[in-house]
Design a protein around this motif. Structure first.
Motif, PDB file in Angstrom:
ATOM      1  N   UNK A 205      18.893 -14.673 -23.969  1.00 37.81           N
ATOM      2  CA  UNK A 205      17.976 -15.273 -24.929  1.00 37.81           C
ATOM      3  C   UNK A 205      18.255 -16.772 -24.930  1.00 37.81           C
ATOM      4  N   UNK A 206      17.235 -17.547 -24.659  1.00 38.68           N
ATOM      5  CA  UNK A 206      17.405 -18.992 -24.532  1.00 38.68           C
ATOM      6  C   UNK A 206      16.485 -19.714 -25.500  1.00 38.68           C
ATOM      7  N   UNK A 207      16.833 -20.945 -25.767  1.00 39.71           N
ATOM      8  CA  UNK A 207      15.994 -21.804 -26.602  1.00 39.71           C
ATOM      9  C   UNK A 207      15.322 -22.819 -25.695  1.00 39.71           C
ATOM     10  N   UNK A 208      14.008 -22.761 -25.661  1.00 37.12           N
ATOM     11  CA  UNK A 208      13.249 -23.703 -24.845  1.00 37.12           C
ATOM     12  C   UNK A 208      12.956 -24.938 -25.678  1.00 37.12           C
ATOM     13  N   UNK A 209      13.500 -26.042 -25.225  1.00 39.44           N
ATOM     14  CA  UNK A 209      13.264 -27.315 -25.902  1.00 39.44           C
ATOM     15  C   UNK A 209      12.302 -28.106 -25.029  1.00 39.44           C
ATOM     16  N   UNK A 210      11.045 -28.081 -25.414  1.00 42.90           N
ATOM     17  CA  UNK A 210       9.989 -28.725 -24.637  1.00 42.90           C
ATOM     18  C   UNK A 210       9.411 -29.855 -25.465  1.00 42.90           C
ATOM     19  N   UNK A 211       9.204 -30.978 -24.811  1.00 44.65           N
ATOM     20  CA  UNK A 211       8.699 -32.162 -25.499  1.00 44.65           C
ATOM     21  C   UNK A 211       7.367 -31.870 -26.193  1.00 44.65           C
ATOM     22  N   UNK A 212       7.164 -32.530 -27.324  1.00 45.95           N
ATOM     23  CA  UNK A 212       5.931 -32.409 -28.119  1.00 45.95           C
ATOM     24  C   UNK A 212       5.727 -30.998 -28.662  1.00 45.95           C
ATOM     25  N   UNK A 213       6.827 -30.242 -28.818  1.00 45.94           N
ATOM     26  CA  UNK A 213       6.712 -28.902 -29.357  1.00 45.94           C
ATOM     27  C   UNK A 213       8.020 -28.490 -29.999  1.00 45.94           C
ATOM     28  N   UNK A 214       7.925 -27.682 -31.032  1.00 43.87           N
ATOM     29  CA  UNK A 214       9.127 -27.199 -31.693  1.00 43.87           C
ATOM     30  C   UNK A 214       9.941 -26.320 -30.737  1.00 43.87           C
ATOM     31  N   UNK A 215      11.276 -26.318 -30.860  1.00 42.90           N
ATOM     32  CA  UNK A 215      12.090 -25.425 -30.022  1.00 42.90           C
ATOM     33  C   UNK A 215      11.658 -23.973 -30.205  1.00 42.90           C
ATOM     34  N   UNK A 216      11.694 -23.232 -29.108  1.00 51.12           N
ATOM     35  CA  UNK A 216      11.180 -21.868 -29.101  1.00 51.12           C
ATOM     36  C   UNK A 216      12.218 -20.937 -28.497  1.00 51.12           C
ATOM     37  N   UNK A 217      12.574 -19.889 -29.246  1.00 48.01           N
ATOM     38  CA  UNK A 217      13.493 -18.882 -28.726  1.00 48.01           C
ATOM     39  C   UNK A 217      12.722 -17.899 -27.853  1.00 48.01           C
ATOM     40  N   UNK A 218      13.257 -17.650 -26.665  1.00 47.67           N
ATOM     41  CA  UNK A 218      12.591 -16.796 -25.690  1.00 47.67           C
ATOM     42  C   UNK A 218      13.612 -15.821 -25.117  1.00 47.67           C
ATOM     43  N   UNK A 219      13.219 -14.553 -25.009  1.00 41.43           N
ATOM     44  CA  UNK A 219      14.026 -13.551 -24.318  1.00 41.43           C
ATOM     45  C   UNK A 219      13.586 -13.502 -22.860  1.00 41.43           C
ATOM     46  N   UNK A 220      14.541 -13.577 -21.939  1.00 41.04           N
ATOM     47  CA  UNK A 220      14.241 -13.604 -20.512  1.00 41.04           C
ATOM     48  C   UNK A 220      14.842 -12.366 -19.858  1.00 41.04           C
ATOM     49  N   UNK A 221      14.041 -11.687 -19.038  1.00 43.23           N
ATOM     50  CA  UNK A 221      14.509 -10.544 -18.254  1.00 43.23           C
ATOM     51  C   UNK A 221      14.159 -10.829 -16.797  1.00 43.23           C
ATOM     52  N   UNK A 222      15.164 -11.026 -15.970  1.00 47.36           N
ATOM     53  CA  UNK A 222      14.921 -11.299 -14.554  1.00 47.36           C
ATOM     54  C   UNK A 222      15.333 -10.091 -13.728  1.00 47.36           C
ATOM     55  N   UNK A 223      14.542  -9.812 -12.699  1.00 45.97           N
ATOM     56  CA  UNK A 223      14.809  -8.706 -11.774  1.00 45.97           C
ATOM     57  C   UNK A 223      14.748  -9.247 -10.356  1.00 45.97           C
ATOM     58  N   UNK A 224      15.813  -9.062  -9.606  1.00 49.51           N
ATOM     59  CA  UNK A 224      15.872  -9.524  -8.224  1.00 49.51           C
ATOM     60  C   UNK A 224      15.322  -8.425  -7.318  1.00 49.51           C
ATOM     61  N   UNK A 225      14.379  -8.783  -6.461  1.00 48.22           N
ATOM     62  CA  UNK A 225      13.777  -7.836  -5.512  1.00 48.22           C
ATOM     63  C   UNK A 225      14.515  -7.931  -4.185  1.00 48.22           C
ATOM     64  N   UNK A 226      14.907  -6.790  -3.637  1.00 49.21           N
ATOM     65  CA  UNK A 226      15.669  -6.761  -2.392  1.00 49.21           C
ATOM     66  C   UNK A 226      15.011  -5.811  -1.399  1.00 49.21           C
ATOM     67  N   UNK A 227      15.206  -6.089  -0.103  1.00 48.68           N
ATOM     68  CA  UNK A 227      14.703  -5.214   0.940  1.00 48.68           C
ATOM     69  C   UNK A 227      15.723  -4.115   1.211  1.00 48.68           C
ATOM     70  N   UNK A 228      15.425  -3.151   2.111  1.00 50.25           N
ATOM     71  CA  UNK A 228      16.389  -2.072   2.381  1.00 50.25           C
ATOM     72  C   UNK A 228      17.758  -2.561   2.838  1.00 50.25           C
ATOM     73  N   UNK A 229      17.849  -3.773   3.392  1.00 47.58           N
ATOM     74  CA  UNK A 229      19.142  -4.320   3.812  1.00 47.58           C
ATOM     75  C   UNK A 229      19.804  -5.134   2.718  1.00 47.58           C
ATOM     76  N   UNK A 230      19.263  -5.050   1.507  1.00 49.86           N
ATOM     77  CA  UNK A 230      19.801  -5.747   0.338  1.00 49.86           C
ATOM     78  C   UNK A 230      19.676  -7.265   0.426  1.00 49.86           C
ATOM     79  N   UNK A 231      18.768  -7.721   1.258  1.00 51.55           N
ATOM     80  CA  UNK A 231      18.481  -9.152   1.287  1.00 51.55           C
ATOM     81  C   UNK A 231      17.441  -9.483   0.227  1.00 51.55           C
ATOM     82  N   UNK A 232      17.600 -10.619  -0.404  1.00 52.11           N
ATOM     83  CA  UNK A 232      16.725 -10.997  -1.506  1.00 52.11           C
ATOM     84  C   UNK A 232      15.332 -11.304  -0.983  1.00 52.11           C
ATOM     85  N   UNK A 233      14.331 -10.661  -1.563  1.00 52.00           N
ATOM     86  CA  UNK A 233      12.932 -10.922  -1.225  1.00 52.00           C
ATOM     87  C   UNK A 233      12.273 -11.839  -2.240  1.00 52.00           C
TER      88      UNK A 233
END
Length: 281
Positions: A205-233
């Motif tokens: 959970x991060x706080x996005x501090x963007x100019x000209x806007x109030x700080x915004x709390x955001x939940x981030x979920x990242x998923x890494x996609x991999x091929x059958x050889x486990x290389x990042x796609x």
């Protein structure tokens, strides 16, 4: 259409014609209409024509394939009945088989219908693919979570409307296909890039501090996609606005505080209305 597109179409057309010619040669050398092993290769040329050129090109390819097999069948029939040798073809392929004209005609009609049927079905394939793509794009664009997808080279391949709102990216179409670092150079964008480039699944959970806007709390979920050889796609990131959750939590805190205050006020009022009893003499 541009000159480059016309040149590419001509190149594709020449390639399809050469494919039909090669398939005809293979069919001629291996039994023609009586041995349909290589005749199935015509289907690939017909589908290539409808997907890469036009519906008319697909029907022309189907007709050209049918005519080619008809010519091959006629040569086999003539060689069988008039006893002359065909070049590059073993004699047993046309001398020791039943080459009746009725059978030849039935086979040609069946194969010709199959070729043109594939062309007809292929005509509807691009439109169906387009409808599916449009539906997929609409679903992604109407998601309540922001979605950002980046390939292994760092190019932005997908971004929806909610992600543009949360990350203040304006129109997402302007950055699709471009490298993240080249199109998004703001300091607040580097925070997002660091999360997406970790190379592992992440759920902060991060706080996005963007100019000209109030700080915004955001939940981030990242998923890494991999091929059958486990290389990042690539990596897909989901961004969920937590401002509503924060407001609900603040309201619950205030309600709990008001409840405690109300209880205290009721106790005080009770004490005021009930004076202490005087001791007896």
């Amino acid at each position: 259409r541009s000159r480059t597109c016309r040149c590419l179409e001509r190149l594709v057309l020449v390639g399809i014609c050469l494919d039909v010619l090669l398939e005809s040669v293979l069919s001629y050398m291996t039994g023609g209409i009586y041995n349909v092993g290589f005749a199935f290769l015509y289907f690939a040329s017909i589908l290539s024509a409808v997907l890469l050129l036009s519906d008319l090109a697909a029907f022309l390819a189907a007709s050209l394939a049918t005519v080619a097999l008809a010519v091959i069948a006629a040569l086999y029939w003539l060689a069988h009945h008039y006893s002359f040798n065909l070049p590059l073809v073993p004699p047993e392929l046309y001398q020791e088989v039943d080459l009746r004209w009725g059978r030849i005609t039935a086979n040609l009609i069946g194969v010709g219908l199959a070729f043109h049927g594939v062309a007809f079905l292929g005509m509807h394939l691009p439109s169906r693919m387009s409808r599916v793509q449009i539906l997929t794009d609409e679903i992604v664009d109407r998601m309540r979570e922001g979605l950002v997808a980046i390939d292994r080279r760092g190019h932005v391949v997908m971004v929806n409307r909610e992600a543009c709102r949360l990350l203040n990216w304006g129109h997402g179409t302007s950055i699709v296909g471009r490298r993240f670092e080249d199109s998004l150079r703001r300091r607040e964008d580097q925070q997002v890039l660091e999360i997406l480039a970790r190379g592992e699944d992440f759920h902060p959970e991060i706080e996005l501090v963007i100019r000209d806007r109030e700080p915004l709390m955001v939940e981030v979920i990242t998923t890494v996609l991999r091929d059958p050889r486990q290389r990042i796609r690539g990596v897909v990131g989901l961004f969920r606005d937590l401002s509503l959750k924060q407001r609900l939590e603040d309201m619950e805190t205030r309600l709990a505080h008001l409840s405690g205050t109300e209880e205290t006020a009721l106790n005080i009022a009770h004490e005021i209305r009930t004076p202490p009893s005087r001791p007896r003499a």
